[in-house]
Design a protein around this motif. Structure first.
Motif, PDB file in Angstrom:
ATOM      1  N   ARG A 228      48.883   0.849  70.144  1.00 47.59           N
ATOM      2  CA  ARG A 228      49.053   0.129  71.416  1.00 47.59           C
ATOM      3  C   ARG A 228      48.270   0.784  72.541  1.00 47.59           C
ATOM      4  O   ARG A 228      48.358   0.352  73.702  1.00 47.59           O
ATOM      5  N   MET A 233      43.477  -1.566  71.380  1.00 47.21           N
ATOM      6  CA  MET A 233      44.132  -2.871  71.272  1.00 47.21           C
ATOM      7  C   MET A 233      43.186  -3.952  70.754  1.00 47.21           C
ATOM      8  O   MET A 233      42.041  -4.064  71.184  1.00 47.21           O
ATOM      9  N   ILE A 264      54.144  -2.126  69.624  1.00 41.43           N
ATOM     10  CA  ILE A 264      53.645  -3.176  70.514  1.00 41.43           C
ATOM     11  C   ILE A 264      53.914  -2.777  71.958  1.00 41.43           C
ATOM     12  O   ILE A 264      54.720  -1.886  72.229  1.00 41.43           O
ATOM     13  N   THR A 265      53.237  -3.453  72.895  1.00 38.87           N
ATOM     14  CA  THR A 265      53.235  -2.974  74.276  1.00 38.87           C
ATOM     15  C   THR A 265      54.505  -3.326  75.046  1.00 38.87           C
ATOM     16  O   THR A 265      54.856  -2.631  75.991  1.00 38.87           O
TER      17      THR A 265
END
Length: 333
Positions: A228, A233, A264-265
């Motif tokens: 991430r 990305m 994940i962000t």
């Protein structure tokens, strides 16, 4: 008694030992001269590496159950939801598009090379769309939710992702003339390598694989894909041959000074099966409900994750471009 039999069959299936056990029971080893016989001995390699990975983590006191918990639960859930859907999807696409093939290929080494390049292109298309269309990201995000890399991550997928992936990849390959027997061989190779590139640091600390890092997509490249970090990305979408990442400029080497942060962000509970499996769907639903007008509601479904009707986009591309621009300015000072 039936329960134990089912559990035994599931364990044998997971370990890929069914073919070997059947061969030993019959005492007939003639199939070792065939592709199926060889495959029976290759299937257990990834589960074996997974077991070694876990044992090594335990011995060196690095084992954390949360690193394997959610991927394992996702795997169990998917065994009930999607066991035969992908097989049906592949068969349907072969039957539907076979007559539209633009070339006729045979099972030879040069057509195999052609077929694999086509397969990688098809895989790139499926994988790229899974990151760039938010509805499809909802299916793919489960695979990116784990915050550590290990071989069990390979089994963490939303149950509808495999059918979607197989429809895209099979359709493109069949239209481009990849004949079904060759396609199944390519799928076998791709499945093995696709599992291997999820190998964790417990087994392979530096996963660049030397000179192969320049010509193949190595575990190092795929660790980058699962990161991430802004620099990493939405990069490295290929699976074995990284040719299409280089063509479409999504190729990214692992940098020794940029430590990979997996996951994940968005803020999430990494130990929650519910959040890993349905979290992105819930977030999309909330954005669609709050969006003004039909147009914006539809755009939230088809635009990349992070897109906003207000113009304050936080997509992977925006985030990565901003990071690279900032680094370039910093280096120029």
């Amino acid at each position: 008694m039936k329960v134990f039999e089912i559990l035994y069959q599931e364990l044998i299936g997971f370990l890929g030992l069914g073919g070997i056990i059947e061969m030993v029971k019959k005492g007939d080893y003639s199939s070792l001269s065939t592709f199926d016989g060889i495959a029976n001995f290759i299937y257990p390699l990834i589960p074996l590496l997974l077991i070694i990975e876990i044992i090594r983590a335990v011995v060196y006191k690095r084992f954390r159950i949360e690193d394997y918990k959610v991927p394992f639960l996702v795997f169990v859930l998917n065994r009930f939801l999607s066991r035969f859907i992908s097989i049906a999807a592949v068969g349907f696409c072969i039957g539907l598009f076979g007559k539209w093939a633009i070339v006729k290929t045979s099972f030879t080494w040069y057509w195999l090379l052609y077929g694999y390049i086509v397969w990688e292109f098809a895989h790139f298309i499926y994988h790229f769309l899974a990151h760039k269309v938010r509805l499809l990201w909802c299916l793919h995000s489960t695979h990116h939710a784990p915050q550590q890399m290990n071989l069990f991550v390979n089994f963490a997928h939303f149950f509808l992702e495999a059918p979607y992936a197989d429809v895209i990849r099979t359709s493109i390959c069949i239209i481009m003339g990849v004949n079904p027997p060759m396609l199944f061989l390519i799928m076998f190779i791709d499945g093995f390598w696709g599992s291997f590139i999820h190998i964790g640091e417990n087994i392979m600390k530096d996963a660049r694989l030397g000179i192969f890092n320049k010509i193949l997509l190595t575990p190092s490249h795929h660790r980058v894909h699962h990161a991430r970090n802004p620099l990493y990305m939405d990069t490295n979408f290929c699976n074995l041959l990284n040719i299409w990442d280089k063509v479409f400029k999504t190729y990214q080497q692992e940098q020794r000074d940029v430590k990979i942060e997996y996951g994940i962000t968005r803020e999430m509970n990494p130990n929650s099966l519910w959040d890993a499996y349905f979290g992105e769907i819930i977030c999309l639903w909330k954005d669609v409900v709050k969006a003004p007008g039909i147009k914006n509601k539809l755009l939230y479904i088809i635009m990349p994750p992070g897109w906003s009707h207000t113009g304050t986009h936080k997509t992977a591309r925006v985030t990565r471009d901003a990071y690279i621009h900032e680094q370039q300015n910093h280096n120029s000072l």
